[in-house]
Structure formats: structure tokens, C-alpha cells
Scaffold this motif. Structure first.
Motif, PDB file in Angstrom:
ATOM      1  N   THR A   1      43.033   9.840  69.156  1.00 35.72           N
ATOM      2  CA  THR A   1      42.463   9.832  70.507  1.00 35.72           C
ATOM      3  C   THR A   1      41.544  11.016  70.708  1.00 35.72           C
ATOM      4  OG1 THR A   1      44.359   8.637  71.422  1.00 35.72           O
ATOM      5  CG2 THR A   1      43.018   9.902  72.971  1.00 35.72           C
ATOM      6  N   ASN A   2      42.000  12.209  70.334  1.00 37.19           N
ATOM      7  CA  ASN A   2      41.170  13.412  70.480  1.00 37.19           C
ATOM      8  C   ASN A   2      39.894  13.313  69.659  1.00 37.19           C
ATOM      9  OD1 ASN A   2      42.908  14.721  72.268  1.00 37.19           O
ATOM     10  ND2 ASN A   2      44.077  15.666  70.624  1.00 37.19           N
TER      11      ASN A   2
ATOM     12  N   SER B   1      47.712  10.907  69.029  1.00 39.84           N
ATOM     13  CA  SER B   1      47.047  12.030  69.714  1.00 39.84           C
ATOM     14  C   SER B   1      45.835  12.530  68.935  1.00 39.84           C
ATOM     15  CB  SER B   1      48.030  13.170  69.988  1.00 39.84           C
ATOM     16  OG  SER B   1      48.548  13.694  68.804  1.00 39.84           O
ATOM     17  N   GLU B   2      45.952  12.655  67.620  1.00 38.85           N
ATOM     18  CA  GLU B   2      44.825  13.140  66.814  1.00 38.85           C
ATOM     19  C   GLU B   2      43.668  12.140  66.827  1.00 38.85           C
ATOM     20  OE1 GLU B   2      46.100  14.395  62.886  1.00 38.85           O
ATOM     21  OE2 GLU B   2      47.890  15.341  63.754  1.00 38.85           O
TER      22      GLU B   2
ATOM     23  N   LYS C   1      39.207  10.933  77.082  1.00 35.79           N
ATOM     24  CA  LYS C   1      40.435  10.536  76.390  1.00 35.79           C
ATOM     25  C   LYS C   1      41.138   9.407  77.133  1.00 35.79           C
ATOM     26  CE  LYS C   1      41.295  15.127  74.621  1.00 35.79           C
ATOM     27  NZ  LYS C   1      42.183  16.289  74.668  1.00 35.79           N
TER      28      LYS C   1
ATOM     29  N   ASP D   1      53.428   9.644  66.724  1.00 35.05           N
ATOM     30  CA  ASP D   1      52.778  10.294  67.872  1.00 35.05           C
ATOM     31  C   ASP D   1      51.580  11.156  67.466  1.00 35.05           C
ATOM     32  OD1 ASP D   1      54.389   9.034  69.719  1.00 35.05           O
ATOM     33  OD2 ASP D   1      55.807  10.704  69.878  1.00 35.05           O
TER      34      ASP D   1
END
Length: 112
Positions: free
Chosen positions: A25-26, A22-23, A36, A18
Motif C-alpha cells: 500500500t505504501n 502495508s508495504e 493510501k 500484514d
């Protein structure tokens, strides 16, 4: 819609992936300047990869985007995605390769 596809020879079973999603995508959203909601990240593990004549942890990735890519953006993406893989999967940055495509370049060239 930027899309990042990562292949690694690391077995991802039991690994918390996960943070990678998230990293990444950011980072892509921030560096390329896209929402995003438009960023797609694919991660595939246990891919047979040989690099430098060995099978130690390594990764290959491709990032495709419609616009927003220049040499400065490429450099930032390579450094940032490399850091994400190093911190989350212990893949040394020297064993990571990122290929970056800007699809608008191909569309513009086809008009020539």
C-alpha cells in the motif's frame, strides 16, 4: 483507485501477511502518487502456479490504476513489489511477474 492483486503458490496459513499489505500500500501510494486510502491490495495463496517447468515459490500480480502509470512508474512498481514479495515470502524476484494496466489508456483509445 489503484488495485494490486497478487496470486502466489505459497500456502499463507500461519504467515504474517500484514507487512505485505502495508508495504505494498505504501509503495503504490508513493510511486503512483495516490492516497493510501484509495489503494486496494488483494493477496491469494495456494494458487497452483508452474513457472519454468517447476512449482517452486512464484507469484503473479496485476496492478490496475486510473492514471499515474508510465514506463518509469512501471519499472519502480515491478522492482518494489518484487522486493516486498522476496523479503516477506522468499519469492525470488526472478519468479515474479507483474502486469500493469492504466485504465485511462483504454478509455482514451475507445474514443478513436
Amino acid at each position: 483507485m489503484p488495485c494490486l492483486y497478487i496470486s502466489t503458490n505459497i500456502n499463507l496459513d500461519g504467515v504474517d501477511i500484514d507487512p505485505i499489505f502495508s508495504e505494498a500500500t505504501n509503495a503504490i501510494s508513493t510511486i503512483i502518487g495516490r492516497s493510501k486510502k484509495l489503494v486496494m491490495v488483494l493477496l491469494k495463496g495456494s494458487v497452483p502456479i508452474s513457472f519454468e517447468f517447476n512449482k517452486e515459490p512464484a507469484a503473479y500480480a496485476e496492478l490496475i490504476s486510473m492514471g499515474g502509470i508510465n514506463s518509469e512508474v512501471k519499472s519502480k512498481l515491478i522492482a518494489t513489489i518484487g522486493t516486498i514479495l522476496e523479503s516477506n515470502l522468499s519469492i525470488p524476484r526472478t519468479r515474479f511477474f507483474l502486469k500493469v494496466f492504466d485504465t485511462t489508456m483504454f478509455r482514451n483509445n475507445s474514443k478513436m
